[in-house]
Structures are given as structure tokens and as C-alpha cells.
Design an enzyme around this catalytic site. Structure first.
Site, PDB file in Angstrom:
ATOM      1  CE  LYS A   1      -7.864  60.484   5.365  1.00  0.00           C
ATOM      2  NZ  LYS A   1      -9.231  59.927   4.897  1.00  0.00           N
TER       3      LYS A   1
ATOM      4  NE  ARG B   1     -13.099  60.086  10.651  1.00  0.00           N
ATOM      5  CZ  ARG B   1     -11.835  60.212  10.766  1.00  0.00           C
ATOM      6  NH1 ARG B   1     -10.971  60.872  10.208  1.00  0.00           N
ATOM      7  NH2 ARG B   1     -11.240  59.561  12.060  1.00  0.00           N
TER       8      ARG B   1
HETATM    9  N1  PMM Z   1     -10.125  58.673   7.313  1.00  0.00           N
HETATM   10  C1  PMM Z   1      -9.397  58.381   8.559  1.00  0.00           C
HETATM   11  C2  PMM Z   1      -9.995  57.396   9.564  1.00  0.00           C
HETATM   12  N2  PMM Z   1     -11.367  57.144   9.450  1.00  0.00           N
HETATM   13  N3  PMM Z   1     -13.367  57.436   8.622  1.00  0.00           N
HETATM   14  C3  PMM Z   1     -14.193  57.736   7.389  1.00  0.00           C
HETATM   15  N4  PMM Z   1     -15.557  57.451   7.562  1.00  0.00           N
HETATM   16  N5  PMM Z   1     -13.686  58.440   6.375  1.00  0.00           N
HETATM   17  C4  PMM Z   1     -12.284  58.726   6.241  1.00  0.00           C
HETATM   18  O1  PMM Z   1     -11.760  59.495   5.338  1.00  0.00           O
HETATM   19  C5  PMM Z   1     -11.409  58.421   7.282  1.00  0.00           C
HETATM   20  C6  PMM Z   1     -12.338  57.697   8.518  1.00  0.00           C
HETATM   21  C7  PMM Z   1      -8.022  58.476   8.505  1.00  0.00           C
HETATM   22  O2  PMM Z   1      -7.402  58.376   9.730  1.00  0.00           O
HETATM   23  P1  PMM Z   1      -7.477  59.811  10.728  1.00  0.00           P
HETATM   24  O3  PMM Z   1      -8.260  59.376  11.635  1.00  0.00           O
HETATM   25  O4  PMM Z   1      -5.998  59.994  11.277  1.00  0.00           O
HETATM   26  O5  PMM Z   1      -7.923  61.211  10.295  1.00  0.00           O
END
Ligand code: PMM
Length: 269
Positions: free
Chosen positions: A209, A244
Site C-alpha cells: 500500500k 492479507r
Molecule cells: N485492502 C484491499 C482490498 N481488500 N480487505 C481487507 N479485509 N483489508 C484490506 O486492507 C484490504 C481488503 C486493497 O486492495 P488490494 O486487493 O489491491 O490489496
């Protein structure tokens, strides 16, 4: 200390910020999901909508077509979570084998979401959220970011429980990068123990990020995996349940280090 689980990110989207378009076909997505399992992913998080700042939303039909065949195939191999804000997508993917609904909007994106998850009896990730990707950067303003994010998240947990979701099924997530500037994200990373203290499992998504780029001289997302792994160690030290991430192997290595220093006697000789 227990090893945090690793949730591998599988974006079946043309436009996600770090891997958009790379796994856009069903076949590519399934193959990449299996690769993440081989690297040590405990859970695969499948998403069909990019939530990056400024993203344009696909319609529900398009989102479902992207994720459903991938959920069906991977559910046979691993615990699958589905990253969606739509109740309709949650329902269809649960029927196809998904065991966790990862709702970055904490139920605010679709008024039917909490009831859908309650009726299905699956786990629910309740993330801190202040608005869709197109507008969220306008809401990145806090006097006391940790207290505000925690209070707002727990407000959504209350709504989830009121809708019938069992408290132990609710996983909370501070939503790094969602309506947050780098200073907010870093402050939250240092205070994850306050989220853990609620008694809920805590999920953290730091992977690649912007706040990482901010301490790496603005380096592009695919050069942020080492920094992501460093955050995973900080997560482990604070009792986070799962991280994640896109680069699963790097997180498993970093977490092996965290576990070894925590309990050297448990090491294989
Ligand atoms: N960040 C993204 C997408 N989904 N879900 C959760 N639970 N927590 C997060 O920080 C999060 C998420 C950002 O997008 P990406 O799929 O491109 O990393």
C-alpha cells in the site's frame, strides 16, 4: 504467540493497484491461487472489484462472472474468502464454497449484506470504511485516528451482531489505506494491539500500500513486499490473527522469523 495466518490476495480485476489485469482470466486466476497455496497461504481472498482510490465499480453481473468460477475451483483446495461489498455476490459465492465474506465496507456498501451473512452462518470481515474508492481520500481526516477507527469499526460490529451474525464470527480490520493518509496507517500499525484487545480476531491488509511507498522514496507497489513483510512481523508481535498479502512466501518467511524469536525452544533442531 500463535503464527498469524496468511491470506493470499487474488484479484480477478483489470484495475487493482498492484496486480490489476495479471490474473484477469479464470484460468490464470485459478493457477495463481494454487501457486499462493503452494507458497503457504492459509486462506485465499478472491476479489472482483478494485477498491483502490479512484476506482470505477463493475456492475454485480460482471463482478460475479469474474469471481464465481474461481471460488468454485479453489474452495475444493483451501479456505476461500470473497472480497465483496455486495450481498448478492456474498450469497452466490457462499453457495459455491466460500467460508469467509470480506466486506471492506463493514456492511455500509449494501444494506442487505449483514442479514445475508447472518443467515449463511459464515465468518465476516468487518473493515473500517468511510466511502467508496472514488471519494474515500476526501474523508482521510482524524483527530485521534486509533480511537476513531476503533470506535467506528466497533459500531459496525454492533450492527453486524444486531443483524444476527455471531460475535465470534466477526473479524475486524482497521482498513489500512481506506480513507487514510500514510500518517494514519503508520499510527494504526503501531496500535493494532488495541484492536486485538477487543477480543475479536484481527485481520490486517498492508500489502504494497501507499503508506509503504511513502517510506521507500515513493517506490512502485511491486517493490514493497519486503516492507510488507516487516509489517507482518509487527502484526505478529501484537497478536494479529491474519495478514492479507500478495507475496505469500515473503510473509511466511517473515512470520517464521517472528515465531522463532518468540519461542526458540519450539524450533525444529
Ligand atoms: N485492502 C484491499 C482490498 N481488500 N480487505 C481487507 N479485509 N483489508 C484490506 O486492507 C484490504 C481488503 C486493497 O486492495 P488490494 O486487493 O489491491 O490489496
Amino acid at each position: 504467540m500463535e503464527r498469524p495466518l496468511v491470506m493470499g490476495v487474488l484479484n480477478v480485476t483489470p484495475d487493482s493497484f498492484s496486480d490489476g489485469g495479471r490474473w484477469a482470466s479464470t484460468e490464470q486466476a485459478i493457477a495463481h491461487g494454487l501457486e499462493l497455496v503452494a507458497q503457504g497461504a492459509d486462506i485465499i481472498d478472491i476479489g472482483g472489484e478494485s477498491t483502490r482510490p479512484g476506482a470505477v465499480r463493475p456492475d454485480a453481473k460482471e463482478e460475479l462472472a469474474r469471481v464465481l468460477p474461481v471460488v468454485e475451483a479453489l474452495s475444493a483446495e483451501v479456505v476461500v474468502s470473497v472480497d465483496t461489498m455486495r450481498a448478492e455476490i456474498a450469497g452466490a459465492t457462499i453457495a459455491a464454497g466460500a467460508q469467509i465474506i470480506n466486506d471492506v465496507s463493514g456492511g455500509l456498501g449494501d444494506s442487505g449484506m449483514l442479514r445475508m451473512v447472518a443467515d449463511a452462518g459464515v465468518d465476516y470481515v468487518c473493515q473500517h470504511w468511510r466511502g467508496h474508492g472514488a471519494v474515500m481520500d476526501n474523508f482521510a481526516s482524524y483527530a485521534d485516528v486509533v480511537t476513531e477507527v476503533l470506535t467506528e469499526t466497533m459500531g459496525r460490529v454492533e450492527a453486524a451482531v444486531a443483524a444476527g451474525i455471531a460475535p465470534e464470527r466477526i473479524i475486524i480490520d482497521p482498513g489500512l489505506g481506506f480513507a487514510k493518509k500514510a500518517v494514519h496507517d503508520w499510527t494504526l500499525v503501531g496500535s493494532l494491539h488495541r484492536f486485538v484487545a477487543t477480543g475479536h480476531r484481527v485481520l490486517v491488509g498492508a500489502s504494497r500500500k501507499r503508506f509503504l511507498g511513502a517510506v521507500l522514496g515513493g517506490r512502485a507497489p511491486d517493490g514493497r513486499d519486503v516492507a510488507t513483510a516487516a509489517v507482518s512481523v509487527l502484526c505478529a508481535r501484537q497478536g494479529v490473527w491474519a495478514v492479507r498479502a500478495h507475496d505469500v512466501l515473503a510473509q511466511r518467511d517473515a512470520l517464521a522469523v517472528a515465531m522463532a524469536v518468540d519461542d526458540p525452544m519450539a524450533l525444529p533442531v
